[in-house]
Design a protein around this motif. Structure first.
Motif, PDB file in Angstrom:
ATOM      1  N   CYS A  43      17.084   4.401  17.491  1.00 16.08           N
ATOM      2  CA  CYS A  43      16.108   3.400  17.085  1.00 16.08           C
ATOM      3  C   CYS A  43      16.138   3.332  15.562  1.00 16.08           C
ATOM      4  O   CYS A  43      15.972   4.361  14.900  1.00 16.08           O
ATOM      5  CB  CYS A  43      14.711   3.775  17.567  1.00 16.08           C
ATOM      6  SG  CYS A  43      13.433   2.737  16.817  1.00 16.08           S
ATOM      7  N   CYS A  49      12.419   4.556  14.154  1.00 20.62           N
ATOM      8  CA  CYS A  49      11.910   5.936  14.257  1.00 20.62           C
ATOM      9  C   CYS A  49      13.008   6.985  14.384  1.00 20.62           C
ATOM     10  O   CYS A  49      12.727   8.179  14.319  1.00 20.62           O
ATOM     11  CB  CYS A  49      10.917   6.059  15.410  1.00 20.62           C
ATOM     12  SG  CYS A  49      11.667   5.979  17.043  1.00 20.62           S
ATOM     13  N   CYS A 103      11.956   4.907  22.916  1.00 22.12           N
ATOM     14  CA  CYS A 103      12.012   5.739  21.710  1.00 22.12           C
ATOM     15  C   CYS A 103      10.590   6.156  21.340  1.00 22.12           C
ATOM     16  O   CYS A 103       9.611   5.702  21.944  1.00 22.12           O
ATOM     17  CB  CYS A 103      12.654   4.957  20.558  1.00 22.12           C
ATOM     18  SG  CYS A 103      11.630   3.575  20.014  1.00 22.12           S
ATOM     19  N   GLN A 104      10.475   6.967  20.319  1.00 20.27           N
ATOM     20  CA  GLN A 104       9.161   7.486  19.928  1.00 20.27           C
ATOM     21  C   GLN A 104       8.192   6.380  19.479  1.00 20.27           C
ATOM     22  O   GLN A 104       7.017   6.408  19.814  1.00 20.27           O
ATOM     23  CB  GLN A 104       9.361   8.531  18.806  1.00 20.27           C
ATOM     24  CG  GLN A 104       8.108   9.178  18.284  1.00 20.27           C
ATOM     25  CD  GLN A 104       7.454  10.103  19.302  1.00 20.27           C
ATOM     26  OE1 GLN A 104       7.988  10.367  20.371  1.00 20.27           O
ATOM     27  NE2 GLN A 104       6.290  10.597  18.957  1.00 20.27           N
ATOM     28  N   CYS A 105       8.691   5.373  18.734  1.00 16.51           N
ATOM     29  CA  CYS A 105       7.776   4.338  18.216  1.00 16.51           C
ATOM     30  C   CYS A 105       7.564   3.185  19.194  1.00 16.51           C
ATOM     31  O   CYS A 105       6.636   2.397  19.036  1.00 16.51           O
ATOM     32  CB  CYS A 105       8.262   3.812  16.864  1.00 16.51           C
ATOM     33  SG  CYS A 105       9.653   2.660  16.954  1.00 16.51           S
ATOM     34  N   GLY A 106       8.447   3.062  20.190  1.00 14.01           N
ATOM     35  CA  GLY A 106       8.285   2.011  21.189  1.00 14.01           C
ATOM     36  C   GLY A 106       9.038   0.717  20.886  1.00 14.01           C
ATOM     37  O   GLY A 106       8.974  -0.228  21.669  1.00 14.01           O
ATOM     38  N   ASP A 107       9.771   0.646  19.756  1.00 10.24           N
ATOM     39  CA  ASP A 107      10.558  -0.557  19.448  1.00 10.24           C
ATOM     40  C   ASP A 107      11.705  -0.730  20.450  1.00 10.24           C
ATOM     41  O   ASP A 107      12.141  -1.846  20.722  1.00 10.24           O
ATOM     42  CB  ASP A 107      11.164  -0.467  18.033  1.00 10.24           C
ATOM     43  CG  ASP A 107      10.179  -0.902  16.959  1.00 10.24           C
ATOM     44  OD1 ASP A 107       9.006  -1.175  17.314  1.00 10.24           O
ATOM     45  OD2 ASP A 107      10.577  -0.965  15.781  1.00 10.24           O
TER      46      ASP A 107
HETATM   47 ZN   LIG Z   1      11.579   3.760  17.678  1.00 11.76          ZN
END
Ligand SMILES: [Zn+2]
Ligand SMILES: [Zn+2]
Length: 152
Positions: free
Chosen positions: A80, A83, A12-16
């Motif tokens: 996610c 994000c 995902c965009q934030c990396g979580d």
């Molecule tokens: Zn994310």
């Protein structure tokens, strides 16, 4: 060939949320122009990879939003929670197959799109690629996939 090279990563965009999938196990790839995909992606279509759940290794907890598809099936789209990136979805009725959002892959250059779904709701600013198979509405390939599943 090195077995590791079959694995593709995405996030995902934030990396979580991160994942890896075995690209040799991808069943097919599609552009879905249905209104639900347009709304949930905010774009003209969703581009999805069909792959059995067991070939996707997901890290992190997705938040799911459920809606009823035109055929009456229940589509659960996973995002996610931090994000909001849409990572994958699946039909509750065929939960062993995931529809991974192609744009979340780190490298998606190897993907070949097989067909377009719901071309009747495609927008003139995002016309379906007519050089590949087009389904006006809900593709019947889902039932075909149920048959494929038996070989897994
Ligand atoms: Zn994310
Ligand atoms: Zn759709």
């Amino acid at each position: 060939m090195n077995k590791e090279s079959n694995f593709e990563s995405g996030r995902c965009q934030c990396g979580d949320i991160t994942y890896t999938l075995d690209k040799n196990k991808v069943i097919s790839a599609h552009h879905c122009h249905c209104k639900d995909c347009q709304r949930t992606t905010g774009s003209g279509k969703a581009t999805i990879l069909f792959i059995a759940k067991k070939y996707v290794d997901l890290n992190g907890e997705l938040k799911f939003f459920e809606s009823k598809g035109s055929s009456g099936s229940h589509v659960r789209r996973g995002f996610c929670p931090n994000c909001g990136s849409g990572i994958l979805s699946y039909s509750k009725e065929i939960s062993r197959i995931l529809y991974v959002k192609a744009g979340t892959l780190d490298d998606s250059s190897w993907i070949t799109i097989d067909s377009n779904f719901f071309t009747k709701s495609a927008n003139n600013w995002n016309k379906p690629d007519e050089s590949i198979k087009c389904f006006e509405g809900n593709p019947s390939i889902i039932s075909g996939i149920k048959t494929i599943l038996k070989s897994f």
